[in-house]
Design an enzyme around this catalytic site. Structure first.
Site, PDB file in Angstrom:
ATOM      1  N   SER A  94       0.865  -1.190   0.000  1.00  0.00           N
ATOM      2  CA  SER A  94       0.000   0.000   0.000  1.00  0.00           C
ATOM      3  C   SER A  94       0.900   1.238   0.000  1.00  0.00           C
ATOM      4  O   SER A  94       1.994   1.190   0.583  1.00  0.00           O
ATOM      5  CB  SER A  94      -0.852   0.011   1.274  1.00  0.00           C
ATOM      6  OG  SER A  94      -1.436   1.280   1.467  1.00  0.00           O
ATOM      7  N   LYS A 135       2.507  -2.863   6.020  1.00  0.00           N
ATOM      8  CA  LYS A 135       2.658  -2.715   4.563  1.00  0.00           C
ATOM      9  C   LYS A 135       4.081  -2.273   4.203  1.00  0.00           C
ATOM     10  O   LYS A 135       4.585  -2.596   3.133  1.00  0.00           O
ATOM     11  CB  LYS A 135       1.601  -1.737   4.035  1.00  0.00           C
ATOM     12  CG  LYS A 135       0.169  -2.282   4.119  1.00  0.00           C
ATOM     13  CD  LYS A 135      -0.007  -3.485   3.195  1.00  0.00           C
ATOM     14  CE  LYS A 135      -1.424  -3.999   3.126  1.00  0.00           C
ATOM     15  NZ  LYS A 135      -1.614  -5.085   2.160  1.00  0.00           N
ATOM     16  N   TYR A 174      -1.317  -1.016  10.573  1.00  0.00           N
ATOM     17  CA  TYR A 174      -1.517  -1.572   9.222  1.00  0.00           C
ATOM     18  C   TYR A 174      -0.462  -1.021   8.259  1.00  0.00           C
ATOM     19  O   TYR A 174       0.166  -1.780   7.509  1.00  0.00           O
ATOM     20  CB  TYR A 174      -2.930  -1.210   8.752  1.00  0.00           C
ATOM     21  CG  TYR A 174      -3.179  -1.339   7.270  1.00  0.00           C
ATOM     22  CD1 TYR A 174      -3.546  -2.558   6.706  1.00  0.00           C
ATOM     23  CD2 TYR A 174      -3.074  -0.227   6.419  1.00  0.00           C
ATOM     24  CE1 TYR A 174      -3.792  -2.670   5.345  1.00  0.00           C
ATOM     25  CE2 TYR A 174      -3.321  -0.326   5.061  1.00  0.00           C
ATOM     26  CZ  TYR A 174      -3.682  -1.545   4.532  1.00  0.00           C
ATOM     27  OH  TYR A 174      -3.911  -1.657   3.182  1.00  0.00           O
TER      28      TYR A 174
HETATM   29  P1  NAP Z   1     -11.877  -5.686  -0.202  1.00  0.00           P
HETATM   30  O1  NAP Z   1     -12.514  -5.199  -1.453  1.00  0.00           O
HETATM   31  O2  NAP Z   1     -12.550  -5.366   1.083  1.00  0.00           O
HETATM   32  O3  NAP Z   1     -11.708  -7.273  -0.356  1.00  0.00           O
HETATM   33  C1  NAP Z   1     -11.176  -8.015   0.657  1.00  0.00           C
HETATM   34  C2  NAP Z   1     -11.057  -9.467   0.181  1.00  0.00           C
HETATM   35  O4  NAP Z   1     -10.237 -10.156   1.112  1.00  0.00           O
HETATM   36  C3  NAP Z   1     -12.366 -10.218   0.130  1.00  0.00           C
HETATM   37  O5  NAP Z   1     -12.328 -11.086  -0.990  1.00  0.00           O
HETATM   38  C4  NAP Z   1     -12.352 -11.035   1.441  1.00  0.00           C
HETATM   39  O6  NAP Z   1     -13.203 -12.152   1.269  1.00  0.00           O
HETATM   40  C5  NAP Z   1     -10.863 -11.348   1.525  1.00  0.00           C
HETATM   41  N1  NAP Z   1     -10.272 -11.614   2.831  1.00  0.00           N
HETATM   42  C6  NAP Z   1     -10.345 -10.866   3.952  1.00  0.00           C
HETATM   43  N2  NAP Z   1      -9.604 -11.420   4.936  1.00  0.00           N
HETATM   44  C7  NAP Z   1      -9.021 -12.528   4.419  1.00  0.00           C
HETATM   45  C8  NAP Z   1      -8.142 -13.525   4.927  1.00  0.00           C
HETATM   46  N3  NAP Z   1      -7.724 -13.486   6.194  1.00  0.00           N
HETATM   47  N4  NAP Z   1      -7.752 -14.525   4.112  1.00  0.00           N
HETATM   48  C9  NAP Z   1      -8.181 -14.580   2.843  1.00  0.00           C
HETATM   49  N5  NAP Z   1      -9.022 -13.682   2.299  1.00  0.00           N
HETATM   50  C10 NAP Z   1      -9.437 -12.665   3.083  1.00  0.00           C
HETATM   51  O7  NAP Z   1     -10.367  -5.185  -0.036  1.00  0.00           O
HETATM   52  P2  NAP Z   1      -9.351  -4.507  -1.080  1.00  0.00           P
HETATM   53  O8  NAP Z   1      -9.446  -3.047  -0.908  1.00  0.00           O
HETATM   54  O9  NAP Z   1      -9.521  -5.091  -2.432  1.00  0.00           O
HETATM   55  O10 NAP Z   1      -7.951  -4.958  -0.454  1.00  0.00           O
HETATM   56  C11 NAP Z   1      -7.124  -5.919  -1.062  1.00  0.00           C
HETATM   57  C12 NAP Z   1      -5.679  -5.610  -0.755  1.00  0.00           C
HETATM   58  O11 NAP Z   1      -5.350  -4.303  -1.248  1.00  0.00           O
HETATM   59  C13 NAP Z   1      -5.297  -5.608   0.717  1.00  0.00           C
HETATM   60  O12 NAP Z   1      -4.001  -6.164   0.851  1.00  0.00           O
HETATM   61  C14 NAP Z   1      -5.242  -4.130   1.074  1.00  0.00           C
HETATM   62  O13 NAP Z   1      -4.363  -3.881   2.146  1.00  0.00           O
HETATM   63  C15 NAP Z   1      -4.684  -3.588  -0.227  1.00  0.00           C
HETATM   64  N6  NAP Z   1      -4.887  -2.154  -0.407  1.00  0.00           N
HETATM   65  C16 NAP Z   1      -6.144  -1.653  -0.569  1.00  0.00           C
HETATM   66  C17 NAP Z   1      -6.289  -0.270  -0.760  1.00  0.00           C
HETATM   67  C18 NAP Z   1      -7.633   0.362  -0.972  1.00  0.00           C
HETATM   68  O14 NAP Z   1      -7.712   1.609  -0.977  1.00  0.00           O
HETATM   69  N7  NAP Z   1      -8.708  -0.397  -1.172  1.00  0.00           N
HETATM   70  C19 NAP Z   1      -5.168   0.559  -0.774  1.00  0.00           C
HETATM   71  C20 NAP Z   1      -3.916   0.003  -0.601  1.00  0.00           C
HETATM   72  C21 NAP Z   1      -3.783  -1.366  -0.433  1.00  0.00           C
HETATM   73  P3  NAP Z   1     -13.760 -13.029   2.521  1.00  0.00           P
HETATM   74  O15 NAP Z   1     -14.552 -12.103   3.377  1.00  0.00           O
HETATM   75  O16 NAP Z   1     -14.585 -14.128   1.883  1.00  0.00           O
HETATM   76  O17 NAP Z   1     -12.545 -13.572   3.186  1.00  0.00           O
END
Ligand code: NAP
Length: 252
Positions: A143, A162, A158
């Site tokens: 991130s 990262k 968090y």
């Molecule tokens: P999201 O849309 O909320 O999706 C989260 C996904 O993770 C869901 O498929 C959930 O499904 C799964 N999940 C949650 N805990 C888990 C676990 N312990 N093991 C396996 N699967 C798990 O989140 P996102 O924003 O796409 O985030 C994905 C990645 O991008 C993360 O690493 C996050 O830190 C990173 N990121 C996001 C942002 C942002 O702005 N969105 C920015 C920087 C980095 P289930 O509930 O079925 O497990």
């Protein structure tokens, strides 16, 4: 002919948001993709949606912090697709929202267990299978908050996890090079998903002001770069982290 034709990919946390968009893109680019997350209903829904688009995917439940579930995901991929070439470690949690001094030991442990420790131990278990195929390629999802304090007023622990992933990428890239396995990282900025909703509510205006492009990103905007880094188009790139942040300045 897709640039990932003949390749098998495993993507963690790939039933919504960034992981789902990445899984879809890898399959569109020709890979067979193993979808996974904690809940069976989410896995079933994502697999059905992608299969309806004619993509070659399968699915398995995997909570990345559960060793036996990581093991089962790998075994299932081997059984159904016959090998593993590509891995995207995308799962992360953030149970602590607020000033870092409010962090509890339980919250801190959970963040580091899911985001950092599980990433390493999943990679450790996948690497021998990549070696058997003569090499492989890994992308870790970090991130921009791992670099800079945008939003980390609320997400300090968090963000620190990262930062660790950016370091892990460099360590693994150096040590896996002899096995012909490349390790790279993406650092998304604010991407519109369920995960980022709380942050947008708390600090949306300030974060938006820090983005050159003056908008939040979409999950698909993290997908093409990931497919590129996994592909042979990136054959001389390893140990790098690419910010996908609309211009938020991100360097350690
Ligand atoms: P999201 O849309 O909320 O999706 C989260 C996904 O993770 C869901 O498929 C959930 O499904 C799964 N999940 C949650 N805990 C888990 C676990 N312990 N093991 C396996 N699967 C798990 O989140 P996102 O924003 O796409 O985030 C994905 C990645 O991008 C993360 O690493 C996050 O830190 C990173 N990121 C996001 C942002 C942002 O702005 N969105 C920015 C920087 C980095 P289930 O509930 O079925 O497990």
């Amino acid at each position: 002919m897709g640039k990932l034709n003949g390749k098998v990919a495993v993507v963690t946390a790939s039933t919504s948001g960034i992981g789902l968009a990445i899984a879809e893109r890898l399959a569109e680019d020709g890979a067979k993709v193993m979808i996974s997350s904690r809940k069976q209903e989410n896995v079933d829904k994502a697999v059905e949606m992608l299969k309806d688009k004619g993509l070659d995917v399968s699915g398995v439940v995997c909570h990345v912090a559960k060793k036996e579930q990581r093991h089962r995901m790998i075994k299932q991929t081997m059984k159904e697709f016959g090998g593993i070439d590509l891995l995207v470690s995308n799962a992360a949690v953030n149970p602590i929202f607020g000033p870092i001094l409010n962090a509890t030991e339980e919250g801190w442990d959970k963040i580091f267990e899911v985001n950092v420790k599980s990433t390493f131990f999943l990679i450790k278990e996948v690497v021998p299978y990549m070696e058997k195929r003569g090499g492989g390629s890994i992308v870790i999802v970090s991130s921009v908050s791992g670099y800079i304090p945008v939003g980390s007023t609320h997400t300090g622990a968090y963000s620190t996890s990262k930062t660790a992933l950016i370091g892990l990428t460099k360590v693994l890239a150096e040590q896996f090079a002899a096995m012909n396995i490349r390790v790279n990282c993406i650092a998304p900025g604010l991407i519109k998903t369920k995960f980022s909703e709380l942050l947008v509510k708390a600090d949306g205006k300030k974060i938006l002001d820090s983005i050159y492009l003056k908008r939040f990103g979409e999950p698909f905007e993290c997908a093409g770069i990931t497919s590129f880094l996994l592909s042979s188009d990136a054959s001389f790139i390893t140990g790098e982290t690419v910010a996908v942040s609309g211009g938020v300045v991100a360097r350690l």
